[in-house]
Design a protein around this motif. Structure first.
Motif: not given
Lengths: 270, 214
Positions: B49-55, B62-67, B112-117
């Motif tokens: 959450d913190l990383l996503s918020w920062w990015l 960034q969907y990569g974080i979600l994956h 892919g990595i740039h879409a929702a998983n």
């Protein structure tokens, strides 16, 4: 994208339903476990009550044993000692008058023999260590040697000191004592055979006699009426239960038989 | 309304810290696999959450974080259930394998990595609902769970069932939500925040109830 409001409704409603379902499941599990806990508490209380009942039975049995000892001492040893005392007083007077006869003293000697014999019998009935130390066959032989009627013969095909453990030895001795007591009460048995054998990993005690016996049906009826029948039967029954033993009464050709079987799987000595 | 949602969002981001601190304080009263699960689950949530918020403020979501978050969370939970269902270990391993396959397929083929998983996320929701329900069935069948509310497993499974049950539809329609009208999302994302806050609170309550300090 036109469908989005519908999807939002699906999500919100679906989530709400799942949320409520979770709560229902959890509440159900908690309630159920509490109910189970209550049931277990009731079960524990009933076990405790049973234990108390058992303890009461044990205490009653102990009291009954004490009464038996007191009665034996009072009825068998007491009169003999009184007679001995009276005779000795009489002999003291005779000694004063210098007319004491050897026959008179021989009479007292037989009295003393009787007292010794009775004391030994009572002692054998009471002390399990005698049975423990010498084994079942020896204890039974010793016990029956002082009984004149019926004529009791003991056949043992086993070395009971190796085959059965001390608990079973003592308990089977107690059971046989109780059964002998029951058989000898009507005073009509003249012959009795007690045999100790091993059959297919079972320790078997067979008592055959020509006195008044009972059938298995009589025994079952007596078990049902147990509280009225005194402690003898309950003592036999509880000792049988303790060793997973069975007892079968039978009658055939004026002979009565009592057959007891005890599984040896858990009873054998290490 | 916006303030309310933001408050929920911040609470959702930071509440994972509460079970982490509680678990660290009571680490001696927790079994190893439970401690690992209770520490790592909120930690992954907090960090992602913190990383996503920062990015988001710099390069966008960034969907990569979600994956990565889904995979790590799933793996941790499968590890936990592997220890919980000692007689059904193989089933847990099979589910873990299926989930991992979905994660890989999702990264390389399905969007892919740039879409929702969506697929691995939904699969994880379904697996965890099933596992939590299995735990409750087990709890009912086994007398050892007499004092069920004093068992950390109960609270953990309660939290998991609540979180993954409530967010099942969000996981299922995540693609629509991320690309849809932000105005309508104000009704959906708070569900995720509330579920996350409740999960962390239930977990904390469980830790303290188990350690009998509360």
């Amino acid at each position: 994208m036109e469908n989005q409001p519908n999807i939002v409704v699906i999500i919100v409603l679906g989530s709400l339903i799942m949320f409520l379902l979770t709560l229902v499941i959890v509440v159900f599990v908690i309630t159920y476990s509490k109910r189970m806990k209550e049931k277990e508490n009731i079960y524990q209380i009933s076990i405790k009550n049973s234990e108390l009942e058992l303890l009461r039975e044990v205490i009653n049995a102990q009291d009954s044993e004490r009464e038996k000892i007191a009665a034996s001492l009072h009825d068998e040893i007491g009169p003999l000692l009184t007679v001995l005392k009276l005779n000795l007083t009489k002999h003291t007077r005779s000694l004063d008058k210098q007319n004491l006869l050897v026959e008179d003293l021989m009479e007292e000697r037989s009295f003393i023999d009787k007292i010794i014999s009775n004391v030994r019998n009572i002692s054998h009935e009471l002390t399990p260590h005698f049975v423990k130390n010498n084994g079942l066959t020896y204890a039974l032989t010793n016990l029956t040697s002082s009984i004149s009627k019926p004529n009791i013969q003991i056949f043992s095909e086993i070395d009971d000191r190796v085959l059965i453990n001390t608990t079973l030895t003592v308990n089977s001795y107690r059971i046989i004592l109780e059964l002998l007591n029951n058989i000898m009460k009507p005073d009509d048995a003249t012959e009795m055979i007690i045999s100790l054998t091993e059959i297919d990993h079972f320790f078997r005690i067979n008592i055959e006699h020509d006195g008044i016996g009972i059938s298995q049906d009589d025994y079952i009826t007596m078990l049902a009426e147990q509280p009225k029948r005194g402690l003898g039967l309950s003592s036999i029954q509880s000792r049988l239960i303790l060793h997973n033993g069975t007892i079968v009464y039978s009658q055939e050709n004026n002979l009565s038989q009592i057959n007891m079987l005890f599984p040896l799987k858990n009873e054998q000595k290490n | 309304m916006t303030i309310f949602i933001y408050t929920l969002f911040y609470l959702s981001v930071f509440t994972p810290g509460v079970p982490i601190v509680s678990a660290l304080i009571n680490r001696h009263s927790l079994q190893k696999h439970i401690l690992i699960t209770i520490l790592f689950l909120p930690l992954f949530s907090l960090v992602s959450d913190l990383l996503s918020w920062w990015l988001v403020n710099r390069v966008g979501f960034q969907y990569g974080i979600l994956h990565i978050y889904t995979f790590l969370t799933g793996t941790t939970l499968f590890y936990y259930f592997y220890h919980l269902f000692k007689k059904r270990k193989n089933w847990v391993l099979v589910c873990q394998a299926v989930f991992t396959a979905f994660c890989i397929l999702s990264v390389f083929f399905w969007g892919g990595i740039h879409a929702a998983n969506t697929v691995p996320n939904t699969a994880l929701n379904i697996f965890l609902i099933f596992f939590s329900l299995s735990y409750f069935v087990k709890a009912i069948n086994e007398l050892k769970y007499n004092k069920i509310t004093q068992d950390i497993e109960f609270w953990l499974n309660f939290g998991l069932l609540l979180f993954y049950g409530t967010t099942l539809f969000i996981s299922l329609f995540e693609t629509y939500l991320r690309h849809g009208n932000p105005d309508t999302n104000i009704y959906t994302w708070p569900i995720l925040y509330i579920a996350n806050i409740l999960f962390n609170l239930i977990l904390t309550l469980g830790i303290w109830k188990t350690s009998r300090i509360l």
